[in-house]
Write an enzyme that holds these catalytic residues in place. Structure first.
Site, PDB file in Angstrom:
ATOM      1  N   CYS A  44      11.831   3.167 -19.486  1.00 11.80           N
ATOM      2  CA  CYS A  44      12.746   3.598 -20.930  1.00 11.80           C
ATOM      3  C   CYS A  44      14.472   3.740 -20.933  1.00 11.80           C
ATOM      4  CB  CYS A  44      12.649   5.354 -20.305  1.00 11.80           C
ATOM      5  SG  CYS A  44      12.756   6.529 -21.623  1.00 11.80           S
ATOM      6  N   ASP A  46      16.679   5.409 -20.584  1.00 11.99           N
ATOM      7  CA  ASP A  46      17.138   6.449 -20.237  1.00 11.99           C
ATOM      8  C   ASP A  46      18.376   6.426 -19.333  1.00 11.99           C
ATOM      9  OD1 ASP A  46      16.346   9.403 -19.456  1.00 11.99           O
ATOM     10  OD2 ASP A  46      18.084   8.852 -17.599  1.00 11.99           O
ATOM     11  N   HIS A 100       9.007   7.657 -16.722  1.00 13.55           N
ATOM     12  CA  HIS A 100      10.626   8.770 -15.296  1.00 13.55           C
ATOM     13  C   HIS A 100       9.904   9.641 -15.187  1.00 13.55           C
ATOM     14  CE1 HIS A 100      13.350   9.802 -17.986  1.00 13.55           C
ATOM     15  NE2 HIS A 100      13.177   9.222 -18.975  1.00 13.55           N
ATOM     16  N   CYS A 103      10.970  12.767 -18.615  1.00 19.59           N
ATOM     17  CA  CYS A 103      11.485  11.735 -19.484  1.00 19.59           C
ATOM     18  C   CYS A 103      11.580  12.756 -20.781  1.00 19.59           C
ATOM     19  CB  CYS A 103      10.130  10.987 -19.647  1.00 19.59           C
ATOM     20  SG  CYS A 103      10.873   9.926 -21.289  1.00 19.59           S
TER      21      CYS A 103
HETATM   22 ZN   LIG Z   1      13.088   8.289 -20.612  1.00 11.57          ZN
END
Ligand SMILES: [Zn+2]
Length: 242
Positions: A44, A46, A100, A103
């Site tokens: 991701c 992130d 994760h 998310c």
């Molecule tokens: Zn994420």
């Protein structure tokens, strides 16, 4: 390290490069020659999930593709090109799809939150949500996002495995394993979700077993505690759609 301005990034970069060269003279000179990573990370976007830092890998050791909610779809030329380069050219031996917990993209899909243009991307996770509607409804509401995080990883492992790149690689006998992992932003730890596939034959069994494990893991009797999940103290809510 808290960054306060763009200029600080350059200062940090110069300090990092100098420190690397002091610790390991010739490090950058050897990197210039070629990259020979054994691993590909599909994760991701992130900011709390940096592939190299989490796994202790140096520059040159992991080939990384990241997008919102670590999705691989057959119409995404970007992801497929990265996978093709990693498998055909770099000859990576292991690909890990890494979701994760907490998310934001998965949460938005689950809760039907409108984000904007990204809603069209998040539609892919809604498809996963809809496919596993019964499972998700049987899971307590407070852990539903994390259950969907794991289901999304299982689905994306399959999407990588059925891509033309992997079908061709396995057909010619190339050894590549695809793994499904989840990262805990709350404790910094990676979990292996036990859905490793190493060829077309193992796909269906691995997928069904993974979904079964996810169902068992996140189900609990009414009012009871989760069956086998990790301690959830210090959990921070996700912020933003990634
Ligand atoms: Zn994420």
């Amino acid at each position: 390290m808290t960054t306060t301005s763009i200029q600080d990034l350059f200062a940090h970069n110069r300090a990092w490069a100098a420190q690397m060269e002091r610790d390991r003279p010739g490090f950058f000179t050897s990197l210039v020659k070629q990259q020979t990573p054994k691993y590909m990370w599909i994760g991701c976007s992130d900011s709390r999930v940096p592939a190299n830092q989490i796994t202790g890998l140096d520059p040159g050791e992991v080939f990384v593709h990241r997008n919102v909610a670590n999705i691989v779809v057959s119409s995404d030329l970007n992801a497929l090109s990265a996978i093709q380069f990693a498998v055909d050219v770099l000859k990576v031996e292991d690909i890990m799809v890494v979701g994760h917990y907490g998310c934001g993209g998965v949460k938005a899909a689950l809760e039907n939150v409108r984000v904007g243009l990204a809603d069209n991307w998040i539609r892919n996770i809604k498809n996963v949500r809809d496919r596993h509607q019964a499972l998700l409804e049987a899971v307590p509401a407070d852990v539903r996002t994390d259950a969907l995080v794991e289901l999304n990883v299982a689905e994306q492992v399959i999407n990588v495995a059925v891509s033309t790149v992997m079908v061709d690689a396995w057909a010619r006998g190339q050894k590549v394993n695809i793994h499904g992992w989840a990262f805990g932003v709350h404790d910094g730890l990676l979990q292996d979700l036990g859905i490793t596939v190493s060829g077309e034959k193992s796909l269906e069994g691995a997928y069904k077993a993974a979904v079964q494990r996810i169902r068992h893991k996140w189900s609990r009797p009414a009012g009871g505690e989760p069956v086998t999940i990790e301690p959830r103290r210090n959990r921070q809510p996700g912020n933003g759609p990634a």
